[in-house]
Design an enzyme around this catalytic site. Structure first.
Site, PDB file in Angstrom:
ATOM      1  N   GLN A  26      -3.320 -11.442  -6.963  1.00 15.36           N
ATOM      2  CA  GLN A  26      -2.257 -11.638  -5.986  1.00 15.36           C
ATOM      3  C   GLN A  26      -2.223 -13.043  -5.402  1.00 15.36           C
ATOM      4  OE1 GLN A  26      -3.392  -7.682  -3.933  1.00 15.36           O
ATOM      5  NE2 GLN A  26      -1.200  -7.847  -3.592  1.00 15.36           N
ATOM      6  N   HIS A 126      -9.964  -5.208  -8.670  1.00 15.54           N
ATOM      7  CA  HIS A 126      -8.725  -4.993  -7.921  1.00 15.54           C
ATOM      8  C   HIS A 126      -7.564  -5.080  -8.918  1.00 15.54           C
ATOM      9  CE1 HIS A 126      -6.940  -5.268  -3.618  1.00 15.54           C
ATOM     10  NE2 HIS A 126      -5.918  -5.052  -4.438  1.00 15.54           N
ATOM     11  N   ASN A 170     -11.283  -1.253  -5.979  1.00 17.97           N
ATOM     12  CA  ASN A 170     -10.272  -1.153  -4.940  1.00 17.97           C
ATOM     13  C   ASN A 170      -9.265  -0.074  -5.315  1.00 17.97           C
ATOM     14  OD1 ASN A 170      -8.713  -2.315  -2.531  1.00 17.97           O
ATOM     15  ND2 ASN A 170      -7.166  -2.298  -4.156  1.00 17.97           N
ATOM     16  N   GLU A 171      -9.159   0.956  -4.486  1.00 17.00           N
ATOM     17  CA  GLU A 171      -8.087   1.944  -4.588  1.00 17.00           C
ATOM     18  C   GLU A 171      -7.927   2.561  -5.971  1.00 17.00           C
ATOM     19  OE1 GLU A 171      -4.479   0.174  -3.100  1.00 17.00           O
ATOM     20  OE2 GLU A 171      -5.223   0.153  -1.061  1.00 17.00           O
ATOM     21  N   TYR A 299      -2.183   2.178   5.406  1.00 16.00           N
ATOM     22  CA  TYR A 299      -0.913   1.536   5.756  1.00 16.00           C
ATOM     23  C   TYR A 299       0.051   2.472   6.468  1.00 16.00           C
ATOM     24  CZ  TYR A 299      -2.416  -2.357   2.907  1.00 16.00           C
ATOM     25  OH  TYR A 299      -3.128  -3.430   2.428  1.00 16.00           O
ATOM     26  N   GLU A 354      -8.536  -2.629   4.483  1.00 15.02           N
ATOM     27  CA  GLU A 354      -7.167  -3.158   4.469  1.00 15.02           C
ATOM     28  C   GLU A 354      -6.347  -2.404   5.490  1.00 15.02           C
ATOM     29  OE1 GLU A 354      -5.029  -3.167   0.726  1.00 15.02           O
ATOM     30  OE2 GLU A 354      -6.773  -3.934  -0.351  1.00 15.02           O
ATOM     31  N   TRP A 400      -4.999  -7.005   5.967  1.00 11.37           N
ATOM     32  CA  TRP A 400      -4.302  -7.328   4.726  1.00 11.37           C
ATOM     33  C   TRP A 400      -2.963  -7.924   5.103  1.00 11.37           C
ATOM     34  CZ3 TRP A 400      -5.712  -7.576  -0.293  1.00 11.37           C
ATOM     35  CH2 TRP A 400      -4.679  -7.943  -1.171  1.00 11.37           C
ATOM     36  N   GLU A 407       3.030  -9.207  -4.376  1.00 10.24           N
ATOM     37  CA  GLU A 407       2.932  -7.807  -3.940  1.00 10.24           C
ATOM     38  C   GLU A 407       3.279  -6.862  -5.111  1.00 10.24           C
ATOM     39  OE1 GLU A 407       1.508  -6.215  -1.585  1.00 10.24           O
ATOM     40  OE2 GLU A 407       2.431  -4.290  -2.016  1.00 10.24           O
ATOM     41  N   TRP A 408       2.544  -6.984  -6.211  1.00  9.46           N
ATOM     42  CA  TRP A 408       2.619  -6.058  -7.341  1.00  9.46           C
ATOM     43  C   TRP A 408       4.060  -5.807  -7.793  1.00  9.46           C
ATOM     44  CZ3 TRP A 408      -1.956  -6.583  -9.127  1.00  9.46           C
ATOM     45  CH2 TRP A 408      -3.039  -6.705  -8.261  1.00  9.46           C
TER      46      TRP A 408
HETATM   47  C1  PNW Z   1      -2.684  -1.959  -1.510  1.00  8.54           C
HETATM   48  N1  PNW Z   1       1.485   2.902  -2.657  1.00  8.54           N
HETATM   49  O1  PNW Z   1      -1.771  -1.523  -2.472  1.00  8.54           O
HETATM   50  C2  PNW Z   1      -3.492  -2.972  -2.271  1.00  8.54           C
HETATM   51  O2  PNW Z   1      -4.879  -2.844  -2.176  1.00  8.54           O
HETATM   52  C3  PNW Z   1      -3.051  -4.376  -2.054  1.00  8.54           C
HETATM   53  O3  PNW Z   1      -3.347  -5.109  -3.213  1.00  8.54           O
HETATM   54  C4  PNW Z   1      -1.589  -4.407  -1.676  1.00  8.54           C
HETATM   55  O4  PNW Z   1      -1.075  -5.702  -1.630  1.00  8.54           O
HETATM   56  C5  PNW Z   1      -1.464  -3.703  -0.349  1.00  8.54           C
HETATM   57  O5  PNW Z   1      -1.975  -2.397  -0.400  1.00  8.54           O
HETATM   58  C6  PNW Z   1      -0.045  -3.638   0.201  1.00  8.54           C
HETATM   59  O6  PNW Z   1       0.751  -2.843  -0.639  1.00  8.54           O
HETATM   60  C7  PNW Z   1      -0.991  -0.413  -2.426  1.00  8.54           C
HETATM   61  O7  PNW Z   1       2.597   2.795  -3.245  1.00  8.54           O
HETATM   62  C8  PNW Z   1       0.207  -0.477  -3.111  1.00  8.54           C
HETATM   63  O8  PNW Z   1       1.106   4.001  -2.172  1.00  8.54           O
HETATM   64  C9  PNW Z   1       1.024   0.601  -3.190  1.00  8.54           C
HETATM   65  C10 PNW Z   1       0.621   1.796  -2.587  1.00  8.54           C
HETATM   66  C11 PNW Z   1      -0.583   1.884  -1.911  1.00  8.54           C
HETATM   67  C12 PNW Z   1      -1.388   0.774  -1.848  1.00  8.54           C
END
Ligand code: PNW
Length: 447
Positions: A26, A126, A170-171, A299, A354, A400, A407-408
């Site tokens: 990222q 990650h 990570n996740e 989040y 995060e 974060w 952002e993916w």
């Molecule tokens: C996390 N969802 O990603 C990641 O750890 C980070 O790299 C990312 O930038 C950040 O949260 C903000 O999005 C997620 O769709 C992305 O549920 C998508 C999801 C959850 C976490």
């Protein structure tokens, strides 16, 4: 401007760690430099229609070259720690080929943190899986778990316990379900069965990696980072409440429970025996190996109802939300981790690894007034405080993100940074939220 935490807040203690987080793909850019190999995200970005605006890992924040100034900034703002991740394709660009220039980069980065008095927290994975492993099935292939353990051995051998905290993954929910089940992240497959199998191989890789990591870095803390989006029922009906409970079993406890009890949740095994992954004898003992901390990424929450022919179905909310459309609901963070404490007798200490908000406010006259983000952090820091007051052992908090970044699937359209990045000039501009943290951090009493 600072945050509204009371003087007696446990978050004011000097031993409560505050950091910022980023991830290699990222922020680094430099995707073709110093022998880095291709990752599944490079390939995914190059596939039309997968990432908004056709964005990719270039230039990102050019952190690969600008890291000294970025570390200076983290220090100037007053943070204690920096959570970063290591790009596997820089370290092992081809199968079994270990790239000295890749190790050197993270070596310099870690030394740079130590020179500045910042504590390094490294995440080994990650999401930037080497493309050659992607071509062999990625995380659906059991062998990837063994390849990950080798990679973790090599990295921790080099960095040792100069790094204070290591997270294996990570996740894994995202690496498994978003990637193989929901089709949103690389490699973009949509198959329930593959999603669960990938989940098992990720957790297996985590467990396989731990013994070498402990041997190579005996003084470091070793753990894992999981993401949670707790589900709440749309109505009080028994069906909706069951739907919310089941969603939590599948999306949260399926990842956490095996690490602590050595079993996947009963509720999921009973309801979906056909989706359960192939598990070899002895696997669950490997998954259950001790961790020193649990990283919690939070989040938002989900609101769900009993679905037609589905176990649960998301119900869109008319509520306060961030610019990416995620509801702002801080109470869910308190309830999430107090719930973990109630369910798991052997819950390890927690770091919030995060938490943050998309607030796409732009620079105006040299300033970024991201008031939504400031309010979001204020309320979530209080949510952490409430959990600690209810007896949860939370040791630290990472925002974060340090800066706006890739952002993916959303590309560069969503900004999560407390520091603004101009992607044309690479200029960094600390936002109002960075100032709020800075004021807050300089105001800690050190009780
Ligand atoms: C996390 N969802 O990603 C990641 O750890 C980070 O790299 C990312 O930038 C950040 O949260 C903000 O999005 C997620 O769709 C992305 O549920 C998508 C999801 C959850 C976490």
């Amino acid at each position: 401007m600072s945050f509204n935490l009371p003087d007696h807040s446990p978050l004011r203690r000097k031993d409560f760690l505050f950091g910022v987080a980023t991830a290699s793909f990222q922020v680094e850019g430099a995707t073709e430099e110093d022998g880095r190999g291709e990752s599944i995200w490079d390939r995914f970005c190059a596939t039309p229609g997968k990432v908004l605006n056709g964005d990719n890992g270039m230039p990102a924040c050019d952190h690969y070259h600008r890291w000294p100034a970025d570390l200076d900034l983290i220090k100037e703002l007053g943070f204690d720690a920096y959570r970063f991740s290591i790009a596997w394709p820089r370290i092992e660009p081809e199968p079994g080929v270990w790239n000295p220039a890749g190790f050197d980069f993270y070596d310099r980065l870690v030394d740079g943190m130590l020179e500045r008095g910042l504590q390094p927290y490294a995440t080994l994975y990650h999401w930037d899986l080497p493309q050659y492993l992607g071509e062999r099935g990625g995380w659906v292939n059991r062998d990837t778990a063994y390849r990950f353990a080798d990679y973790a051995d090599k990295v921790t051998e080099r960095l040792g316990d100069r790094v204070l905290g290591y997270a294996t993954l990570n996740e894994p929910w995202c690496s498994a379900f978003l990637s193989y089940r929901l089709g949103i992240h690389a490699p973009g497959l949509k198959d329930d069965r593959l999603g669960f199998q990938a989940a098992h191989h990720l957790l297996l890789g985590h467990g396989l990696a731990l013994p070498a990591m402990r041997r190579n870095a005996p003084k470091a803390q070793h753990g894992i980072v999981l993401n949670f989006t707790p589900a709440y029922p749309a109505t009080d009906s028994a069906d909706d409440r069951l739907a919310a409970d089941y969603s939590d079993e599948e999306n949260s406890h399926f990842y956490l429970q095996p690490l602590l009890t050595g079993e996947y949740p009963e509720a999921v095994r009973q309801r979906h025996p056909e989706l359960m992954p192939t598990v070899y004898p002895g696997d669950m003992d490997i998954l259950k190996r001790d961790i020193d901390f649990l990283g919690v990424n939070f989040y938002t929450r989900a609101v769900v109802k009993a679905g037609e022919g589905q176990d649960y179905e998301a119900v869109p909310q008319q509520a306060e939300e961030t610019h990416i459309g995620w509801e702002i609901y801080p109470e869910a963070l308190t309830e999430l981790i107090t719930g973990f404490k109630d369910r798991y007798a052997n819950l390890p200490p927690i770091y919030i690894t995060e938490n943050g908000a998309a607030d796409n406010t732009e620079v105006e006259q040299g300033e970024v007034n991201d008031s939504l983000r400031v309010a979001y952090y204020d309320r979530h820091l209080q949510a952490v405080q409430h959990a600690i007051e209810q007896g949860v052992d939370v040791r630290g908090y990472f925002a974060w993100s340090l800066m706006d970044n890739f952002e993916w699937a959303e590309g560069y359209s969503q900004r999560f940074g407390i520091v603004h990045v101009d992607y044309e000039t690479q200029q960094r501009t600390p936002k109002a939220s960075a100032r709020a943290f800075s004021d807050w951090l300089s105001d800690r009493s050190g009780m």
